[in-house]
Design an enzyme around this catalytic site. Structure first.
Site, short mmCIF file in Angstrom:
data_model
loop_
_atom_site.label_atom_id
_atom_site.label_comp_id
_atom_site.label_asym_id
_atom_site.label_seq_id
_atom_site.Cartn_x
_atom_site.Cartn_y
_atom_site.Cartn_z
N LYS A 52 -2.60 123.22 -34.49
CA LYS A 52 -2.09 124.23 -33.54
C LYS A 52 -2.88 124.17 -32.24
O LYS A 52 -2.32 124.25 -31.15
CB LYS A 52 -2.18 125.63 -34.17
N GLN A 96 -4.41 133.06 -39.44
CA GLN A 96 -4.03 131.99 -40.38
C GLN A 96 -4.05 132.49 -41.82
O GLN A 96 -5.03 133.07 -42.27
CB GLN A 96 -5.01 130.80 -40.19
N ASP A 119 3.86 134.72 -34.79
CA ASP A 119 4.31 134.19 -36.09
C ASP A 119 5.61 134.88 -36.53
O ASP A 119 6.28 134.42 -37.45
CB ASP A 119 3.23 134.45 -37.16
#
Ligand code: NAD
Length: 284
Positions: A52, A96, A119
């Protein structure tokens, strides 16, 4: 033999488009910024976080990495999220997953400002997706829609079967296919006659989490098969939920693993970050 849907090439095209967009934003005085929070040192998470950050660097998005020790308390993580929520220079926040066991994932995800939830996991964004309002779309399903579109595969009017009903893949995937006017069936671990159900699909999305589970007996001739799974097989090779060599004999199109859905997920995360940064321009 099936057409191979090349997620690597398609995601690269998207990244080029996003690079230009990031440049335009910089000219408008905005440097898009993603804050990534990793708790602990799970090796798979470390690889995802690294990928990422690399994508951010390539596109021209500033990335801030917050690495917290495994024994971090939930309160400490919530305090960091609050600080990032308040920081006007941070446009996107990504925590995460998975988190260590002392944390309640749903509490953490709900603490992220929905406007920075790149997200797309916050209940407000999930709800907006459900009623067809503009929201941050979960990256993996959004990437799959983009893969289908850019491969010339029409969803409207087609029989779509999604195998898997997780909050991050299966459920949002089925909502997005419905939004594209597909006729959608969700199958899962309790579904009876899975082979027959799967065989109805013109578009079969597989997110089961079991290596090589889907063989040609589950696939209608000519169907598009999208493999979300990521695993390492006994030879330590990366593979998916679909037995690629078997399924490609009957499918019309199929995504490989690696090089299918995976790179699209990151491209969509980058797209969401730029969207979040653009919102701040529009609010000026
Ligand atoms: P999950 O474990 O949360 O969900 C799996 C789903 O599969 C469940 O809903 C379950 O009902 C269903 N299932 C399990 N066994 C089944 C069976 N025998 N028959 C029918 N359905 C069955 O997994 P997830 O988070 O949705 O992830 C699925 C896979 O996708 C994993 O391999 C994961 O690593 C991968 N993944 C990849 C990406 C990517 O970017 N490519 C992103 C997220 C997840």
């Amino acid at each position: 033999m099936a057409q191979i849907i090349d997620g690597k090439t398609i995601s690269q095209q998207i990244k080029e488009e996003l690079k230009e967009e990031a440049g335009r934003l910089r000219e408008a005085g905005i440097e898009a910024c993603l804050a990534v929070v990793q708790v602990g040192t799970d090796p798979a998470s470390t690889i995802y976080v690294r990928n990422k950050r690399r994508a951010c660097e390539y596109i021209g998005i500033r990335s801030l990495l917050h690495e917290l020790p495994e024994n971090t308390s939930q309160e400490e993580l919530l305090a960091l999220i609050e600080q990032l929520n308040e920081d006007p220079k941070v446009h996107g926040i990504l925590v995460q997953l998975p988190l260590p066991k002392q944390m309640d994932e749903s509490v953490i995800l709900k603490a992220i400002d929905p406007g920075k939830d790149v997200d797309g996991f916050h209940p407000i964004n999930v709800g907006r997706l459900c009623i067809g309002e503009k929201s941050y779309l979960p990256c993996t399903p959004a990437g799959i829609i983009e893969l289908l579109k850019r491969s010339g595969i029409t969803v409207a009017g087609k029989e779509c079967v999604v195998i898997g009903r997780s909050n991050i893949v299966g459920k949002p995937m089925s909502l997005l296919l419905l939004q594209e006017n597909g006729t959608v069936t969700i199958a899962h671990s309790k579904t009876e006659h899975l082979k027959e159900v799967a065989k109805r699909a013109d578009i079969l999305v597989v997110a089961i989490g079991k290596p090589g589970f889907i063989t040609r007996e589950y696939v209608k001739e000519g169907a598009a098969v999208i493999d979300v799974g990521i695993h390492r097989n006994s030879q330590n090779k990366v593979c998916g939920d679909v037995d690629f060599e078997d399924v490609r004999q009957v499918a019309g199109a199929v995504t490989p693993v690696p090089g299918g859905v995976g790179p699209m997920t990151i491209a969509m995360l980058m797209r969401n970050c730029l969207e979040a940064a653009k919102e701040t321009v529009e609010q000026r």
